[in-house]
Design a protein around this motif. Structure first.
Motif, PDB file in Angstrom:
ATOM      1  N   GLY A  92       0.811  -1.206   0.000  1.00 52.42           N
ATOM      2  CA  GLY A  92       0.000   0.000   0.000  1.00 52.42           C
ATOM      3  C   GLY A  92       0.853   1.268   0.000  1.00 52.42           C
ATOM      4  O   GLY A  92       2.091   1.205   0.018  1.00 52.42           O
ATOM      5  N   SER A 119      -2.976  -3.436  -3.839  1.00 55.09           N
ATOM      6  CA  SER A 119      -3.372  -3.452  -2.426  1.00 55.09           C
ATOM      7  C   SER A 119      -4.653  -2.652  -2.193  1.00 55.09           C
ATOM      8  O   SER A 119      -4.859  -1.601  -2.802  1.00 55.09           O
ATOM      9  CB  SER A 119      -2.246  -2.838  -1.582  1.00 55.09           C
ATOM     10  N   TYR A 143      -8.028  -6.388   1.858  1.00 60.23           N
ATOM     11  CA  TYR A 143      -8.198  -6.315   3.305  1.00 60.23           C
ATOM     12  C   TYR A 143      -9.699  -6.206   3.485  1.00 60.23           C
ATOM     13  O   TYR A 143     -10.298  -5.207   3.091  1.00 60.23           O
ATOM     14  CB  TYR A 143      -7.510  -5.079   3.885  1.00 60.23           C
ATOM     15  N   HIS A 275       4.418 -11.210   6.096  1.00 65.16           N
ATOM     16  CA  HIS A 275       4.282  -9.771   5.846  1.00 65.16           C
ATOM     17  C   HIS A 275       5.642  -9.081   5.935  1.00 65.16           C
ATOM     18  O   HIS A 275       5.752  -7.936   6.347  1.00 65.16           O
ATOM     19  CB  HIS A 275       3.310  -9.158   6.863  1.00 65.16           C
ATOM     20  N   ARG A 278       6.517  -7.659   9.399  1.00 65.00           N
ATOM     21  CA  ARG A 278       5.906  -6.404   9.862  1.00 65.00           C
ATOM     22  C   ARG A 278       4.753  -6.621  10.825  1.00 65.00           C
ATOM     23  O   ARG A 278       4.185  -5.662  11.335  1.00 65.00           O
ATOM     24  CB  ARG A 278       5.406  -5.605   8.652  1.00 65.00           C
TER      25      ARG A 278
HETATM   26  C1  FNR Z   1       3.468  -4.411   2.692  1.00 68.71           C
HETATM   27  N1  FNR Z   1       2.776  -5.620   2.632  1.00 68.71           N
HETATM   28  C2  FNR Z   1       1.421  -5.614   2.372  1.00 68.71           C
HETATM   29  N2  FNR Z   1       0.749  -6.797   2.254  1.00 68.71           N
HETATM   30  C3  FNR Z   1      -0.563  -6.807   1.924  1.00 68.71           C
HETATM   31  O1  FNR Z   1      -1.148  -7.881   1.796  1.00 68.71           O
HETATM   32  N3  FNR Z   1      -1.234  -5.629   1.737  1.00 68.71           N
HETATM   33  C4  FNR Z   1      -0.637  -4.416   1.857  1.00 68.71           C
HETATM   34  O2  FNR Z   1      -1.251  -3.374   1.670  1.00 68.71           O
HETATM   35  C5  FNR Z   1       0.743  -4.394   2.214  1.00 68.71           C
HETATM   36  N4  FNR Z   1       1.390  -3.207   2.352  1.00 68.71           N
HETATM   37  C6  FNR Z   1       2.754  -3.193   2.561  1.00 68.71           C
HETATM   38  C7  FNR Z   1       3.407  -1.975   2.624  1.00 68.71           C
HETATM   39  C8  FNR Z   1       4.784  -1.944   2.792  1.00 68.71           C
HETATM   40  C9  FNR Z   1       5.478  -0.623   2.843  1.00 68.71           C
HETATM   41  C10 FNR Z   1       5.511  -3.161   2.886  1.00 68.71           C
HETATM   42  C11 FNR Z   1       7.024  -3.172   3.029  1.00 68.71           C
HETATM   43  C12 FNR Z   1       4.845  -4.362   2.856  1.00 68.71           C
HETATM   44  C13 FNR Z   1       3.497  -6.905   2.758  1.00 68.71           C
HETATM   45  C14 FNR Z   1       3.985  -7.396   1.398  1.00 68.71           C
HETATM   46  O3  FNR Z   1       2.917  -7.810   0.586  1.00 68.71           O
HETATM   47  C15 FNR Z   1       4.915  -8.615   1.534  1.00 68.71           C
HETATM   48  O4  FNR Z   1       4.283  -9.627   2.273  1.00 68.71           O
HETATM   49  C16 FNR Z   1       6.251  -8.283   2.192  1.00 68.71           C
HETATM   50  O5  FNR Z   1       6.704  -7.000   1.847  1.00 68.71           O
HETATM   51  C17 FNR Z   1       7.267  -9.324   1.766  1.00 68.71           C
HETATM   52  O6  FNR Z   1       8.435  -9.177   2.457  1.00 68.71           O
HETATM   53  P1  FNR Z   1       9.723  -8.407   1.878  1.00 68.71           P
HETATM   54  O7  FNR Z   1       9.958  -8.892   0.446  1.00 68.71           O
HETATM   55  O8  FNR Z   1       9.427  -6.958   1.951  1.00 68.71           O
HETATM   56  O9  FNR Z   1      10.795  -8.828   2.808  1.00 68.71           O
END
Ligand code: FNR
Length: 382
Positions: A92, A119, A143, A275, A278
């Motif tokens: 996002g 997203s 979501y 994630h 996170r």
């Molecule tokens: C995410 N991720 C994420 N996942 C999701 O399902 N919806 C979302 O809106 C978001 N937004 C988002 C924002 C930011 C800034 C980050 C860094 C990540 C998680 C993303 O889809 C994914 O699972 C991870 O980023 C994968 O890990 P790596 O490659 O960043 O280590």
């Protein structure tokens, strides 16, 4: 070919081709709040570290003399054709990284045919992404809002604008404990950034007392009533199945038992993911969770993977351990922050080229030849 400068003749010269090192370059390009939102992980950062440590414990065992002149990385996942088993992870608020945000990312993805996952929390709407992405493959990450009318409206708009596949993210029933954001009191959505799908949604707008322009703060607060949705359960999935004709994947799966439940509930796939570290601090590394999930459901539904992928070798390891494709997260945003669409193009082409090269050097003409036999597990370091 790469070294003769064919593929990279026009590459963005200032960006490193070491995607693991791109983070350091991007740190300098990101404003403090954006840096705090994009780069760090939850809590102590233990899960993000576990993601990387899990990759380091597996080692590729290269093979030789296997006629590898012609390689083919193309594949199909749940009806979507792709040039390689790689997608862009749903992320996002991409305007935090660059003013063009998701539009730059989806354009770079479309030019290469790499599927883009939109997203729910994007800074651009379904309609804008569809226009920028043209005919290229795109999926939608949901979501699930607490309000079912808004949920249905999102699904309808996604269908109407050409999103083929639904990814329901389940590891975020609410946002994780993220000290970098908490210390600043920063949440982009409360500034109406990253809620473009909501602010363009007739069902959502109908619930507001005043137009957004008159009371922007109220719109953000109304969003905050819809986003955290910890009440969802397995019993809700039939509703989604009923209102979405295409494939559905559940994202944020770590437990083999949850993958089994997903298959039992008629889901078409899972994304093994934490994630990018996170959400739960101190969680199992995503790659450590992958083999058990692949064993449990790999012959019934599609198993995809993300969290911590930075190199061609990482991708090979995830595919060998049972993933049909991987999703790339933060490196895409680092490329975006550094050079907009060109930066995302750079990141994708680096990963595609490094994956192809790693397969060739390891003795494989296709990722389809990979299996657990392709890897050895290194000793855990003391
Ligand atoms: C995410 N991720 C994420 N996942 C999701 O399902 N919806 C979302 O809106 C978001 N937004 C988002 C924002 C930011 C800034 C980050 C860094 C990540 C998680 C993303 O889809 C994914 O699972 C991870 O980023 C994968 O890990 P790596 O490659 O960043 O280590």
């Amino acid at each position: 070919g790469i070294y003769l400068n064919g593929m990279f003749a026009d590459r963005t010269p200032d960006l490193t081709t070491d995607l693991a090192a791109l983070e350091d370059q991007a740190r300098a390009a990101l404003a403090p709040e954006a840096l705090g939102y994009v780069v760090p992980s939850a809590g102590s950062g233990a899960t993000a570290r576990a993601n990387r440590e899990a990759f380091d414990r597996w080692r590729i065992v290269p093979r030789v003399l296997r006629s590898g002149a012609r390689r083919d990385l193309s594949c199909e996942v749940l009806g979507t054709s792709m040039p390689a088993p790689l997608l862009i992870a749903p992320m996002g608020v991409q305007t935090l990284a660059h003013p063009d945000g998701e539009l730059a990312t989806v354009r770079a993805a479309a030019a290469l045919g790499v599927p883009y996952v939109h997203s729910t929390q994007a800074a651009h709407s379904f309609e804008q992404i569809a226009e920028a992405g043209g005919d290229a493959p795109r999926w939608y990450q949901l979501y699930w809002p607490t309000d079912r009318e808004v949920c249905l409206s999102f699904l309808e708009r996604a269908k109407a604008t050409g999103f083929s596949t639904l990814v329901l993210t389940l590891d975020t029933p609410m946002l994780g404990w993220r000290p970098a954001d908490l210390n600043r009191g920063f949440l982009p959505f409360l500034r109406n950034v990253g809620i473009a799908n909501y602010l363009t949604d007739p069902a959502f707008l109908a619930k507001l007392d005043k137009p957004v322009a008159e009371d922007p703060g109220a719109a953000a607060l109304h969003w905050a009533k819809m986003f955290p949705n910890p009440g969802l359960s397995w019993a809700d999935l039939p509703f989604l199945r009923e209102h979405w004709d295409g494939p559905i994947l559940l994202k944020g799966i770590s437990a083999a038992e949850d993958a089994r439940l997903a298959a039992d509930h008629g889901m078409d796939g899972v994304v093994v993911s934490n994630h990018g570290g996170r959400q739960v601090d101190g969680a199992i590394g995503a790659l450590d969770a992958l083999p058990a999930v692949a064993d449990a459901v790999g012959d019934r539904i599609a198993v995809l993977f993300d969290s911590g992928v930075r190199t061609g070798a990482d991708t090979v390891k995830a595919l060998a351990l049972g993933a049909r494709a991987v999703l790339l997260g933060r490196p895409v945003l680092y490329g975006l922050a550094l050079a907009g669409q060109e930066g995302v193009d750079h990141v994708l082409r680096c990963l595609l080229a490094e994956l192809d090269l790693t397969l060739a050097l390891s003795g494989y003409v296709s990722h389809r030849g990979l299996s657990r036999e392709s890897l050895a597990c290194a000793q855990r370091s003391a």
